[in-house]
Enzyme design. Structure first.
Site, mmCIF file in Angstrom:
data_model
loop_
_atom_site.group_PDB
_atom_site.id
_atom_site.type_symbol
_atom_site.label_atom_id
_atom_site.label_comp_id
_atom_site.label_asym_id
_atom_site.label_seq_id
_atom_site.Cartn_x
_atom_site.Cartn_y
_atom_site.Cartn_z
ATOM 1 N N THR A 118 -8.597 8.851 4.766
ATOM 2 C CA THR A 118 -8.707 7.654 4.229
ATOM 3 C C THR A 118 -10.333 7.597 3.464
ATOM 4 O OG1 THR A 118 -7.612 6.821 6.142
ATOM 5 C CG2 THR A 118 -8.575 5.094 4.781
ATOM 6 N N LYS A 126 0.803 -1.049 -0.004
ATOM 7 C CA LYS A 126 0.030 0.041 0.119
ATOM 8 C C LYS A 126 0.964 1.186 0.002
ATOM 9 C CE LYS A 126 -3.185 -0.174 3.039
ATOM 10 N NZ LYS A 126 -4.146 -0.213 4.175
ATOM 11 N N LYS A 141 3.147 -1.916 11.343
ATOM 12 C CA LYS A 141 1.893 -1.896 11.986
ATOM 13 C C LYS A 141 1.986 -2.539 13.434
ATOM 14 C CE LYS A 141 -2.360 -1.228 10.944
ATOM 15 N NZ LYS A 141 -3.180 -0.271 10.027
ATOM 16 N N ASP A 151 -5.356 3.620 13.702
ATOM 17 C CA ASP A 151 -6.110 2.547 13.065
ATOM 18 C C ASP A 151 -7.231 2.093 14.021
ATOM 19 O OD1 ASP A 151 -5.913 0.339 10.878
ATOM 20 O OD2 ASP A 151 -6.333 -0.555 12.484
HETATM 21 P P1 NDP Z 1 -12.513 3.129 13.769
HETATM 22 O O1 NDP Z 1 -12.306 2.533 15.134
HETATM 23 O O2 NDP Z 1 -12.662 4.370 13.889
HETATM 24 O O3 NDP Z 1 -14.069 2.510 13.477
HETATM 25 C C1 NDP Z 1 -14.260 1.007 13.241
HETATM 26 C C2 NDP Z 1 -15.559 0.852 12.831
HETATM 27 O O4 NDP Z 1 -15.873 -0.535 12.649
HETATM 28 C C3 NDP Z 1 -16.337 1.035 14.111
HETATM 29 O O5 NDP Z 1 -17.792 1.451 13.796
HETATM 30 C C4 NDP Z 1 -16.558 -0.305 14.697
HETATM 31 O O6 NDP Z 1 -17.640 -0.800 15.574
HETATM 32 C C5 NDP Z 1 -16.325 -1.269 13.514
HETATM 33 N N1 NDP Z 1 -15.741 -2.558 13.847
HETATM 34 C C6 NDP Z 1 -14.360 -2.660 14.637
HETATM 35 N N2 NDP Z 1 -14.140 -3.898 14.426
HETATM 36 C C7 NDP Z 1 -15.272 -4.568 14.110
HETATM 37 C C8 NDP Z 1 -15.697 -5.951 14.204
HETATM 38 N N3 NDP Z 1 -14.915 -6.806 14.582
HETATM 39 N N4 NDP Z 1 -16.941 -6.467 13.797
HETATM 40 C C9 NDP Z 1 -17.833 -5.444 13.175
HETATM 41 N N5 NDP Z 1 -17.462 -4.003 13.212
HETATM 42 C C10 NDP Z 1 -16.390 -3.690 13.576
HETATM 43 O O7 NDP Z 1 -11.686 2.502 12.970
HETATM 44 P P2 NDP Z 1 -11.179 2.931 11.363
HETATM 45 O O8 NDP Z 1 -12.258 3.603 10.915
HETATM 46 O O9 NDP Z 1 -9.944 3.886 11.527
HETATM 47 O O10 NDP Z 1 -10.486 1.626 10.574
HETATM 48 C C11 NDP Z 1 -11.544 0.752 10.062
HETATM 49 C C12 NDP Z 1 -10.878 -0.088 9.090
HETATM 50 O O11 NDP Z 1 -10.417 0.781 7.991
HETATM 51 C C13 NDP Z 1 -9.803 -0.981 9.525
HETATM 52 O O12 NDP Z 1 -9.736 -2.110 8.905
HETATM 53 C C14 NDP Z 1 -8.479 -0.116 9.295
HETATM 54 O O13 NDP Z 1 -7.521 -1.138 9.352
HETATM 55 C C15 NDP Z 1 -8.845 0.521 8.067
HETATM 56 N N6 NDP Z 1 -8.105 1.759 7.775
HETATM 57 C C16 NDP Z 1 -8.214 2.689 8.557
HETATM 58 C C17 NDP Z 1 -7.284 3.707 8.069
HETATM 59 C C18 NDP Z 1 -7.376 5.253 9.089
HETATM 60 O O14 NDP Z 1 -6.857 5.970 8.481
HETATM 61 N N7 NDP Z 1 -7.978 5.156 10.172
HETATM 62 C C19 NDP Z 1 -6.336 3.838 6.910
HETATM 63 C C20 NDP Z 1 -6.583 2.682 6.470
HETATM 64 C C21 NDP Z 1 -7.149 1.375 6.684
HETATM 65 P P3 NDP Z 1 -17.903 0.189 16.842
HETATM 66 O O15 NDP Z 1 -18.483 1.422 16.692
HETATM 67 O O16 NDP Z 1 -19.064 -0.801 17.575
HETATM 68 O O17 NDP Z 1 -16.754 -0.020 17.869
#
Ligand code: NDP
Length: 434
Positions: A198, A102, A114, A154
């Protein structure tokens, strides 16, 4: 595979990679002779450490911390920290491995790393989160540095956690190295547009992919999973481009809001109150809340943006997406689609943008934050956003040209893996057997 038998997520990420990069290895004598594949699959280092901390009731808690330094061939290790009960060495390794390619695709000089912990911040007070972050950094600080390894956020690591981590790093190092972490607050070295990057980047890349097929976000119905950092800003940008985003989820259920998600309300519920989506539904009489996966939803829609976590769309749910009329899937989360899910979607002619390309906007903007920190300057929101958009357009062009060059037109998984791989492999070859 034997060596990593207890690492299913890592093996899944490696399998997808190996299944697609062989043509690029076959045509290159140096890659074959110098055993590039075996070397690239092995992280340079992986540290695991104890994180003891004291909760509000005075009990001593213990969590497990990780940082993987996967590949530094093209620059300092760069990649987020995840705090979630599902974090294991396997999860950290799959994320670190994907991060290598990436980061290469962004065109910026950053290697892949990571980390994280099995710490669950849900239900913890601010002071508990602070004490955990301070203890985590008390070990992590030995392994990072602005020219060595630059962590970011993350899942469950956002502005609050980065602030606590940075504060502790400074105490330990007695040095204000702003460039050691990204995703910082705007008052102490953060970059404008990093919070949005993102999600916005995901939509910029998806927009390019749609436009190439004569499709558009305008008046298109979109479903997003998650309601965190990536999801919220993907929804916002898709709406700015005229899309109707009607559903998003959290880890217990999802909301369907036929009038279109109210982003300000979603931000208030998730970012300010740190509450559940049930509160969103309570505040919007026409929105419906249901338990379960958002991908079980029964409505007609065109674009799916999975932005929660790994393996949320399996083969059965991929079939459901196609039955609902989905024409494009772009991964905001890392590896949200299983291998058989991806194969099915591609076989059905669904446009599929893999995470390595689709969610690279976050780390690209983190690298822009590093540039601003070393220049001791702050760029405007518009400047950063314009650079982000250009980077995402370049990534789309690169992965689609590479797919075509290898006879796999519109196979963006192959395009992203080969394009990301070749730059890293060439840099490794140039630097000898290291
Ligand atoms: P956040 O913690 O801000 O949000 C995660 C969201 O996904 C929340 O709504 C959470 O639910 C839900 N979630 C987390 N784990 C689970 C699970 N096991 N089953 C169902 N729902 C789940 O994280 P991000 O938005 O930062 O990250 C989301 C994804 O994006 C990840 O895969 C991360 O690796 C990827 N990512 C993030 C980047 C970034 O800049 N932040 C960059 C590139 C990739 P709840 O609200 O209930 O906790």
């Amino acid at each position: 595979a034997k060596l990593n038998a207890n690492e299913p997520e890592f093996l899944q990420a490696v399998k997808e990679f190996l299944d697609t990069v062989y043509p690029a290895v076959e045509e290159n004598e140096a890659y074959k002779q110098l055993n590039i594949l075996e070397r690239i699959l092995e992280p340079e280092q992986l540290v695991q450490f104890r994180v003891p901390w004291v909760d509000d009731a005075g009990n001593v808690q213990v969590n497990r911390g990780f940082r993987v330094h996967f590949n530094s061939a093209i620059g300092p290790y760069k990649g987020g920290l995840r705090f979630h009960p599902t974090v294991t060495a396997s999860v950290v390794k799959f994320l670190g491995f994907e991060q290598v390619f990436k980061n290469s695709l962004t065109g910026l000089p950053i290697g892949g790393g990571k980390g994280g912990s099995n710490f669950d911040p849900k239900g913890k007070s601010d002071m508990e989160v602070m004490r955990f972050c301070q203890s985590f950094m008390t070990e992590l600080y030995r392994h990072i540095g602005e020219n060595t390894d630059v962590p970011a956020g993350d899942i469950n690591v956002g502005g609050r956690e980065i602030g606590f981590l940075f504060g502790q790093y400074k105490r330990l190092k007695h040095s204000n190295d702003a460039g050691v972490l990204t995703g910082k607050g705007l008052t102490y070295g953060g970059s404008l547009a990093r919070t949005e990057a993102t999600g916005y980047g995901l939509v910029y890349l998806t927009d390019e992919m749609l436009k190439a097929k004569g499709l558009t976000f305008k008046d298109t119905t979109v479903v997003v999973s998650g309601s965190g950092n990536v999801a919220i800003y993907a929804i916002q940008k898709a709406q700015q481009l005229g899309a109707k985003v009607v559903a998003c989820s959290d880890s217990t259920g999802y909301i369907y809001d036929a009038e279109g998600i109210d982003v300000a309300l979603l931000q208030e519920v998730k970012e300010v109150k740190r509450a559940r989506l049930t509160e969103y539904a309570a505040a919007r009489p026409n929105a419906v809340y249901k338990e379960g996966s958002v991908w079980e939803i029964d409505i007609e829609y065109t674009v799916a943006l999975p932005s929660a976590t790994q393996n949320e769309i399996d083969l059965e749910l991929a079939k459901k997406l196609v039955a609902n009329g989905v024409k494009a899937v772009a991964e905001g989360a890392n590896m949200p689609t299983t291998l058989d899910g991806v194969a099915y979607l591609q076989a059905q002619g669904v446009l599929f943008a893999p995470a390595k390309a689709a969610n690279a906007g976050g780390v690209a903007t983190s690298a822009l934050e590093m540039s601003q920190n070393s220049q001791r300057l702050s760029w405007t929101f518009e400047e950063v956003d314009a650079k982000l958009k250009e980077i995402m357009q370049d990534i789309y062009k690169n992965i689609s040209d590479t797919a075509k060059q290898y006879g796999k037109e519109d196979d963006f998984v192959t395009g992203a893996n080969i394009a990301g791989f070749k730059k890293v492999a060439d840099a490794m070859i140039s630097q000898g057997i290291v």
